[in-house]
Write an enzyme that holds these catalytic residues in place. Structure first.
Site, PDB file in Angstrom:
ATOM      1  CG  HIS A   1      -2.057   0.952   1.099  1.00 32.39           C
ATOM      2  ND1 HIS A   1      -1.949   2.285   1.395  1.00 32.39           N
ATOM      3  CD2 HIS A   1      -3.329   0.757   0.645  1.00 32.39           C
ATOM      4  CE1 HIS A   1      -3.111   2.872   1.156  1.00 32.39           C
ATOM      5  NE2 HIS A   1      -3.966   1.967   0.690  1.00 32.39           N
TER       6      HIS A   1
ATOM      7  CG  ASP B   1      -8.793  -4.311  -2.700  1.00 28.43           C
ATOM      8  OD1 ASP B   1      -9.970  -4.189  -2.322  1.00 28.43           O
ATOM      9  OD2 ASP B   1      -8.190  -3.451  -3.355  1.00 28.43           O
TER      10      ASP B   1
HETATM   11  N1  ACO Z   1       4.160  -7.886  -4.683  1.00 31.75           N
HETATM   12  C1  ACO Z   1       5.499  -7.882  -4.850  1.00 31.75           C
HETATM   13  N2  ACO Z   1       6.280  -6.789  -4.746  1.00 31.75           N
HETATM   14  C2  ACO Z   1       5.677  -5.634  -4.450  1.00 31.75           C
HETATM   15  C3  ACO Z   1       4.285  -5.550  -4.266  1.00 31.75           C
HETATM   16  C4  ACO Z   1       3.525  -6.725  -4.385  1.00 31.75           C
HETATM   17  N3  ACO Z   1       2.198  -6.709  -4.226  1.00 31.75           N
HETATM   18  N4  ACO Z   1       3.945  -4.263  -3.995  1.00 31.75           N
HETATM   19  C5  ACO Z   1       5.088  -3.577  -4.011  1.00 31.75           C
HETATM   20  N5  ACO Z   1       6.141  -4.400  -4.279  1.00 31.75           N
HETATM   21  C6  ACO Z   1       7.569  -4.018  -4.310  1.00 31.75           C
HETATM   22  C7  ACO Z   1       7.903  -3.221  -5.556  1.00 31.75           C
HETATM   23  O1  ACO Z   1       8.351  -4.075  -6.588  1.00 31.75           O
HETATM   24  C8  ACO Z   1       8.971  -2.313  -5.049  1.00 31.75           C
HETATM   25  O2  ACO Z   1      10.180  -3.058  -4.923  1.00 31.75           O
HETATM   26  P1  ACO Z   1      11.617  -2.338  -5.166  1.00 31.75           P
HETATM   27  O3  ACO Z   1      11.715  -1.296  -4.094  1.00 31.75           O
HETATM   28  O4  ACO Z   1      12.596  -3.448  -5.049  1.00 31.75           O
HETATM   29  O5  ACO Z   1      11.552  -1.746  -6.553  1.00 31.75           O
HETATM   30  C9  ACO Z   1       8.530  -1.966  -3.633  1.00 31.75           C
HETATM   31  O6  ACO Z   1       7.763  -3.112  -3.212  1.00 31.75           O
HETATM   32  C10 ACO Z   1       7.689  -0.706  -3.523  1.00 31.75           C
HETATM   33  O7  ACO Z   1       6.606  -0.815  -4.443  1.00 31.75           O
HETATM   34  P2  ACO Z   1       6.001   0.381  -5.263  1.00 31.75           P
HETATM   35  O8  ACO Z   1       5.247  -0.153  -6.418  1.00 31.75           O
HETATM   36  O9  ACO Z   1       7.106   1.366  -5.550  1.00 31.75           O
HETATM   37  O10 ACO Z   1       5.032   1.019  -4.169  1.00 31.75           O
HETATM   38  P3  ACO Z   1       3.850   2.014  -4.458  1.00 31.75           P
HETATM   39  O11 ACO Z   1       3.576   2.701  -3.187  1.00 31.75           O
HETATM   40  O12 ACO Z   1       4.119   2.846  -5.674  1.00 31.75           O
HETATM   41  O13 ACO Z   1       2.644   1.036  -4.855  1.00 31.75           O
HETATM   42  C11 ACO Z   1       0.836  -0.494  -4.691  1.00 31.75           C
HETATM   43  C12 ACO Z   1       1.651   0.606  -3.974  1.00 31.75           C
HETATM   44  C13 ACO Z   1       0.384   0.005  -6.061  1.00 31.75           C
HETATM   45  C14 ACO Z   1      -0.415  -0.794  -3.854  1.00 31.75           C
HETATM   46  C15 ACO Z   1       1.705  -1.750  -4.841  1.00 31.75           C
HETATM   47  O14 ACO Z   1       2.077  -2.226  -3.556  1.00 31.75           O
HETATM   48  C16 ACO Z   1       1.025  -2.863  -5.640  1.00 31.75           C
HETATM   49  O15 ACO Z   1       1.140  -2.889  -6.871  1.00 31.75           O
HETATM   50  N6  ACO Z   1       0.294  -3.806  -4.959  1.00 31.75           N
HETATM   51  C17 ACO Z   1      -0.468  -4.820  -5.630  1.00 31.75           C
HETATM   52  C18 ACO Z   1      -1.792  -4.242  -6.149  1.00 31.75           C
HETATM   53  C19 ACO Z   1      -2.775  -3.953  -5.021  1.00 31.75           C
HETATM   54  O16 ACO Z   1      -2.982  -4.743  -4.124  1.00 31.75           O
HETATM   55  N7  ACO Z   1      -3.414  -2.773  -5.105  1.00 31.75           N
HETATM   56  C20 ACO Z   1      -4.464  -2.361  -4.132  1.00 31.75           C
HETATM   57  C21 ACO Z   1      -3.992  -1.222  -3.303  1.00 31.75           C
HETATM   58  S1  ACO Z   1      -5.146  -0.861  -2.052  1.00 31.75           S
HETATM   59  C22 ACO Z   1      -6.386  -0.043  -2.845  1.00 31.75           C
HETATM   60  O17 ACO Z   1      -6.241   0.617  -3.833  1.00 31.75           O
HETATM   61  C23 ACO Z   1      -7.677  -0.192  -2.281  1.00 31.75           C
END
Ligand code: ACO
Length: 429
Positions: free
Chosen positions: A306, A363
């Site tokens: 998140h 979620d």
């Molecule tokens: N699985 C594996 N790796 C992940 C995940 C995941 N679900 N989420 C983040 N990471 C990793 C990224 O690859 C990144 O790694 P790095 O630092 O080595 O490059 C690090 O964790 C940070 O991730 P970002 O994408 O930069 O974080 P951001 O804050 O931009 O994104 C998000 C947040 C979009 C929710 C992300 O965690 C994600 O894609 N999660 C899966 C989709 C999801 O569940 N979305 C619902 C969000 S809640 C809502 O909207 C109600």
């Protein structure tokens, strides 16, 4: 002048005012930055940018705190109802008895959609995604209520609020009925908000159907937990569209479009599809944890991580507990819940997820309850939209009353070609 921060640039020092929120968060007011230094800020994804002051929802991602208008989400989830939460978010305080009765009455009596709107559904393909239908139909509501478009007309806005909250469940249930070829079921104004929705979804003219109160209560809980989440992607979209003085229907339709994406509300659909895939593939959790850690795979654990919560998502905790209770009450067991719990356990012990502070989000478990109720997977994000609608409305209304309101219009750092001269087609090589 209160607290300030100093910025040195180009031999000049400028003082930036520090703005403090009621929970102690601090922000630099950079509204005069460009005028005094020529600089703008660059912040892709708005990771550090506050777009507004807001008194609606407080969340502390480090401590896992979420409060609507000051009330902890845990208390609201246990004691309140979705319509009461809608009132609280939009009007700022819990309603007195009479206020609440009037609010409920108004929502109840606007639940039918214009008969002409029923014909819209014939134009969509049978397999149309409900989010596309929801966003189109909500936008189309503005064509039926053209006298309520003025965002500054309080009585007109109030009417739009009733209509939106009342009609979105009807619009969503019609989308589902259309997709399975069943007749539309009119709203039942004698039922409460969630029971009416379940009745429109699952009853058919040829059979008796009675709503299971456990299901209606579980749905109400999920809607409460989704009702607002401060400046998330869809809410920011609603605000930016509304900032152009677009009407509430158009603004809400844009929120639905933003919510559809798999990185936002679409994640609840993606989670169940992921759990089903893992189950069909033999339930090998380790394989999928490894895949999620391998950037080259392009696979992420849906429902994990998140932008703001870096400790735990309090909504996920409440839903996880509710999953066990609701499934037990309904006498349903699903292997998907076991798989989800195993994934959570494995991920929370894994350095990759621990270092990046990746926890289950709202979620991760919600789809398991939706499935148990019988809501089809492609309707999950639509359920989220019904839940988030009061939040969008509250934020839109707050913005409209904000004396600092300006049209949302970010700047950019241009990285394209410098000026060049047009060459006619015949002379181009
Ligand atoms: N699985 C594996 N790796 C992940 C995940 C995941 N679900 N989420 C983040 N990471 C990793 C990224 O690859 C990144 O790694 P790095 O630092 O080595 O490059 C690090 O964790 C940070 O991730 P970002 O994408 O930069 O974080 P951001 O804050 O931009 O994104 C998000 C947040 C979009 C929710 C992300 O965690 C994600 O894609 N999660 C899966 C989709 C999801 O569940 N979305 C619902 C969000 S809640 C809502 O909207 C109600």
């Amino acid at each position: 002048m209160g607290e300030t921060a100093k910025l040195e640039f180009g031999g000049k020092t400028v003082e930036l005012p520090v703005v403090a929120g009621s929970e102690g968060e601090k922000a630099l007011d950079i509204s005069k930055l460009r005028a005094s230094t020529g600089l703008i800020t660059l912040d892709p994804g708005y990771m550090n940018t506050g777009a507004c002051k807001s008194a609606i929802t407080f969340l502390d991602g480090e401590k896992g705190i979420l409060r609507y208008r000051g009330y902890p989400i845990e208390q609201l989830a246990e004691k309140s109802t979705f319509l009461e939460i809608a009132y609280l978010l939009i009007f700022g305080d819990l309603p007195a008895k009479g206020e609440f009765e009037e609010f409920k009455e108004n929502i109840t009596h606007h639940s039918m959609v214009h008969e002409d709107m029923r014909r819209f559904y014939d134009g969509f393909p049978k397999d149309a995604h409900p989010m596309a239908i929801l966003s189109s139909a909500v936008s189309a509501l503005s064509t039926f209520y053209q006298d309520t478009h003025n965002p500054k007309d309080e009585a007109a806005v109030r009417m739009s609020i009733y209509r939106l909250i009342a009609k979105l469940p009807t619009i969503a249930a019609y989308a589902y009925k259309k997709s399975i070829g069943q007749p539309f079921v009119y709203p039942d104004n004698s039922a409460d908000y969630c029971s009416n929705f379940l009745n429109m979804m699952f009853s058919v003219p040829c059979e008796k159907y009675s709503v299971d109160p456990t299901q209606a209560k579980a749905l109400d809980l999920l809607l409460i937990l989704h009702a607002d989440h401060e400046q998330n992607c869809s809410t920011s979209t609603v605000r930016i569209v509304g900032s152009s003085m677009a009407n509430l229907f158009a603004s809400a339709a844009s929120g639905i479009a933003a919510l559809w994406g798999p990185l936002h509300g679409g994640a609840n659909q993606a989670v169940i599809e992921m759990l089903q895939m893992i189950q069909q593939d033999g339930g090998d959790i380790k394989k999928y944890i490894a895949k999620a850690k391998d950037k080259a795979s392009g696979f992420r654990l849906s429902g994990f991580g998140h932008r703001v919560y870096k400790n735990f998502d309090p909504r996920a905790r409440i839903i996880k507990k509710a999953c066990d209770e609701v499934l037990a009450k309904m006498g349903k067991r699903t292997p998907l819940l076991d798989i989800a719990k195993e994934i959570e356990e494995a991920a929370l012990k894994d350095d990759y997820f621990v270092e990046r502070k990746l926890y289950p989000n709202v979620d991760f478990y919600s789809g398991i309850i939706y499935s148990a109720i019988g809501i089809p997977v492609n309707m999950f994000t639509g359920m989220f939209a019904i839940g988030r609608l009061p939040g969008w409305i509250a934020q839109w209304c707050e913005m409209m009353k904000d004396p600092d309101l300006k049209i949302g219009r970010p700047r950019q750092v241009y990285t394209g070609a410098n000026e060049r001269q047009y060459v006619s087609l015949e002379k181009r090589k």
